[in-house]
Design an enzyme around this catalytic site. Structure first.
Site, PDB file in Angstrom:
ATOM      1  N   GLY C 148      38.779  46.074  51.461  1.00 50.58           N
ATOM      2  CA  GLY C 148      40.193  46.428  51.448  1.00 50.58           C
ATOM      3  C   GLY C 148      40.518  47.181  50.163  1.00 50.58           C
ATOM      4  O   GLY C 148      39.904  46.934  49.119  1.00 50.58           O
ATOM      5  N   CYS C 149      41.474  48.088  50.235  1.00 48.24           N
ATOM      6  CA  CYS C 149      41.782  48.883  49.028  1.00 48.24           C
ATOM      7  C   CYS C 149      42.424  48.013  47.957  1.00 48.24           C
ATOM      8  O   CYS C 149      42.110  48.132  46.767  1.00 48.24           O
ATOM      9  CB  CYS C 149      42.659  50.083  49.375  1.00 48.24           C
ATOM     10  SG  CYS C 149      44.184  49.698  50.246  1.00 48.24           S
ATOM     11  N   ASN C 150      43.302  47.108  48.353  1.00 40.36           N
ATOM     12  CA  ASN C 150      43.874  46.172  47.378  1.00 40.36           C
ATOM     13  C   ASN C 150      42.802  45.219  46.864  1.00 40.36           C
ATOM     14  O   ASN C 150      42.763  44.880  45.676  1.00 40.36           O
ATOM     15  CB  ASN C 150      44.990  45.339  48.032  1.00 40.36           C
ATOM     16  CG  ASN C 150      46.121  46.205  48.548  1.00 40.36           C
ATOM     17  OD1 ASN C 150      46.496  47.183  47.930  1.00 40.36           O
ATOM     18  ND2 ASN C 150      46.658  45.842  49.704  1.00 40.36           N
ATOM     19  N   THR C 153      40.687  46.809  44.191  1.00 37.40           N
ATOM     20  CA  THR C 153      41.395  46.933  42.911  1.00 37.40           C
ATOM     21  C   THR C 153      41.429  45.599  42.178  1.00 37.40           C
ATOM     22  O   THR C 153      41.128  45.510  40.980  1.00 37.40           O
ATOM     23  CB  THR C 153      42.829  47.438  43.148  1.00 37.40           C
ATOM     24  OG1 THR C 153      42.815  48.499  44.097  1.00 37.40           O
ATOM     25  CG2 THR C 153      43.464  47.927  41.863  1.00 37.40           C
TER      26      THR C 153
END
Lengths: 342, 342, 342, 342
Positions: C148-150, C153
């Site tokens: 997932g992109c979140n 991060t």
């Protein structure tokens, strides 16, 4: 005296804008809000920014008791509007915000909107809602047809000049830029933030935008001959605002003087000093329209620029302005909200 | 009765916002507008969105006849404000929008603002302008110190909880996001559109933002012990709005009930249903503050979110709310403007 | 040697971003593009910004000749992806950009994604695609699950610290802000420009966002005990970029040193000087992740900030980075595009 | 072979854009970066998005050893540029991005830029840098004058039509919209985010924009007679992109055929199918220019639309394209970066 107001199509942006304006209007009370697809919801669910107001919940149109209503604002989609308005009791005044009654000629309607009109009688009766130019008719009207937002902007720029005969009627170009709320709250890919933000494009290029029907009707009537303008809309990556840049041929000073004279007593139209140009920043959220006139370096060429808020002066503000006249109130009642900048 | 108003520092955003609000205020009249650097200009030149209003031209502060003024809004820069206010005649009421009188303790002022205070007496006299919590003092005040916009937002979230003792005072984190108008109309590279739009960053990270002085002063006073919170502001690529996300430890239901009880009679503070969260979209251009409380998946953890418009409820709207009280008017006069969405 | 690439789900943003990167990749050639709902169209119709490239037209997935494909990027929606990947011939390498293979435990998958997994065997085989931490496994993998992109991060911020034991595992808060393209090209009201621009809000508050499944899985595995963090995502009114602000408890210098040591040889992760904080502006359109560490004014508290582009490092750039490893190419091939600022 | 490159004025947006492009250019190496006001700083301080690159620190221009430089990109302000370039050793090739050498006639220069030219000899020698139309001269030039970004856009639309004689030369209107980065990184109130975002306005209305000097020079030369167009620029609330809408009179099919023929072999100019219109979204961050031709509903009227990125094809991309030719490299080297959408 308080007038009882119903809003049909209250879940769209023009509906929300009507409520925003009426929230501080001294003599209007909202008694019914209809939105068939969202009936049963509260306005706070549909538009949380209206949460502080005591508003009736959304219902279906046929649940409204129109005996208890003085005036209806109808913000329904094109084609739906005519069916609904035809069925309203004749004592109720109506300000329609759709395109259904803007064109008086059924053939022109069919040409631009692609179908037969369901309420041809009303089409003939309806008064075109560009307040500054139809003020007396609006005072006595039962049904007023709100103008297109682009159509209003272009007419504020061009009507006085066509009427005064100070420009070449065959060389009028209107390059217009409209904010995204002009397209409504509809789920279309090109209206997504990621598709629209940080970019810019034209659309309906080549003279296919429906508001040309209004320009043709109105400008030809004023001129007493057929007038066809070139009109190219563009989509701005902002939420509110229309800026129209008009290219006309004539004497710049005569154009400016005509404009000043036409609007000198208008409460909402501000003509800037000669050579200055307006910005949509400075009319946002208000019912004002700012107009600038500039002489081009080429003799006989003039650049006109108008700025207004498509949701307010271009739509819901205009609607309240018309309703004020129809209800015998001061034309500016509830509409002197200052623009919201920055 | 109409109150005569002067605005000092009228060429900044808070000045413009004051005028926007007062434009439709029922009992305030602007009699003087001062902005030393732009003295001699009309407001239409400095803020064309106010073009429709009849306003006095900008003058220098020392040109104002304060005998003819009931109340002054002072939107001057920090440090300048104290000098100017000290020199005002004592009959004039003052709402200061700068930081100069927010901190009561001269040492705290020196620590956060880096210099000695020029008007220590007034510093002691000034009432802290968070209306909902200093209402009675404000009614009788001659000088009210408007709060920081971030400071107001954080206090709306945390004051009731600290007062009620329902959260752990040593585990409070405030992650706040503020729109660019919070930085004013100053020419700084990081405020350029090309530098700010389409991006996002934190600033003053680590507890160096000056509004911490207000948090420390107020929260410690409420708790009766030193309370220090963690506070990290971020810069939003939007023009108006603050969203503060608070992370606290306590019982979520007790937190929610405390919040509801604290604000149940407040006209401008709306506590959303438990578990819902607000958006800055829905308070833009208004004096409302929306607050949400949500239980985290981890027991004993609660997320608080508050949204308000930094220029209105965070600054100029708050100032008018306080002025209303000081002038004996209804607290909500002129402030029930609905948010402007979209 | 040129590797033959197919992209499934090529009409979404991650598909477009893959093509943008591969356009200048030295050793990848796109041989098939599939998007069932838009099969038959050219890419220039679906994404006009790719008009200059010679690309195959969009076809249906079952029209692809997988004998002619070395590696598939699968950008299909969650739940669809597992069905399609299960049916692929076993010689084809796969980088999946959906959520289907991120969670190794079928029960966790069911908990967060609400249904039984259709390809449990593959779920066990898939390598988690956070390149910097699974590099060796990825080199030998047939199926890599893009994160997932979140989730990416947050892990860049926290993994080294959890592994090194320098922070309190029970006091981790991640306040994250994600651009709108993270929600994909789907037609939802809250993704419209008029709803999103000029505002800001939190969502999935309280620990309900699905990327928490990844955090729980990964952080608990590293720590050797259950680790649950608080995670609140917010929606940024920008098109690209994630900024994550982490609140942790530990010694700031130890935290910083750990971070520097962890990433000192990484080509895409830049740890800023102690006390500086990154901005999404400065990673836009690139595969870089910038990380800042700041000491809070409260002893023992540390603020971490990471910035990356959700479509590049958070998704399609990560996917190409992984594909490079799987295909025996240099990890950075095609990925050294500089950020696009302003 | 690697060419040694110096960039003067490296702290502005065109400087940053040059570095972004050269970062992945196969045969250019940056050996010196000059920016007098920020000399001594690293590029990571001035433009953190370039942090990952190994770049020389910023120095003053007179600190550069030009013996070690093959080509200079000069991104200095207008008027400064001519002084600096005059002093460069004659062996160094120069691509100037300022306006100083765009106009060949010293009187025209004085008229539009308000002062005498300091390097009249060079003014005569300089080749006008619109690559597609001056390709052969550029190959042999020592000094190339980069065009104005608006001037480039307008010329891509109009040069082929003027040359072919298919439009009325006395009825050309160019309504152009330019992103804010076109105004550079200068501290002006109207470039602040809060002043610009969410609004829109025209500027330099009436034929006063300096790029008209380029239009006059070039169009008159092509036509063999004086050609004066109407040109109205507008300021877009986006960071990158120019959209030019041209209104011309002639046969639409002839116009389209002329455009297709003119650009059929051009690597960076894409003429869309007849009746389609481009968007700045689809060229952002790239060296491409998209052109559309549409027939108006009024016979004999044609609407032209061109979209390009002002910083790339309008400035720094054009500069690299010219440098490639001057250095004997492939014209497209380093410039095939795909647009960054969304």
């Amino acid at each position: 005296m308080t007038h009882k107001i119903a809003i049909l199509g209250a879940s769209g942006y023009t509906g929300a804008e009507l409520i925003r304006i009426i929230a501080t209007h001294p003599s209007m009370e909202i008694v019914a809000l209809a939105a068939n697809s969202k009936a049963g919801k509260s306005m706070a669910e549909v538009f949380p920014h209206l949460r502080h107001l005591e508003l009736p919940d959304l219902i279906k149109i046929d649940e409204i008791d129109f005996d208890n209503v003085d005036l209806v604002f109808c913000g329904l989609p094109h084609a739906t509007s005519q069916k609904v308005i035809k069925a309203l009791p004749s004592n109720v005044k109506v300000v329609d915000l759709s395109a259904d009654f803007r064109l008086r000629d059924p053939e022109e309607y069919a040409k631009w909107y692609g179908g037969q009109h369901d309420a041809v009688d009303l089409q003939g009766e309806a008064v075109y809602g560009l307040t500054e130019f139809y003020r007396e008719e609006i005072k006595n009207a039962r049904l007023v047809a709100g103008t297109g937002c682009n159509a209003a902007t272009g007419q504020f720029l061009l009507r006085p000049l066509i009427a005064a005969g100070v420009i070449d009627l065959d060389q009028i170009i209107l390059d217009l830029k409209c904010a995204v709320s002009g397209a409504g709250r509809s789920l279309k890919e090109n209206l997504l933030h990621a598709e629209l933000s940080e970019g810019y494009n034209a659309y309906a290029v080549g003279g296919t935008h429906r508001h040309l029907g209004e320009f043709d009707q109105e400008f030809s009537a004023i001129a007493g001959r057929e007038v066809k303008i070139q009109f190219t809309p563009h989509l701005l990556p902002v939420n509110r605002g229309i800026l129209a840049t008009g290219y006309v041929q004539g004497d710049a000073q005569a154009v400016y003087d005509t404009m000043v004279a036409a609007y000198k007593d208008e409460p909402f139209i501000e003509v800037l000093p000669f050579g200055e140009t307006p910005s949509t920043h400075h009319v946002r959220g208000s019912n004002f329209c700012h107009i600038g006139v500039t002489k081009d370096r080429i003799d006989g060429r003039v650049i006109l620029v108008a700025a207004l808020d498509n949701l307010t002066k271009g739509s819901s503000g205009q609607a309240v302005q018309n309703a004020n006249l129809m209800l015998g109130e001061a034309e500016t009642a509830g509409l002197m909200l200052a623009p919201c900048f920055p």
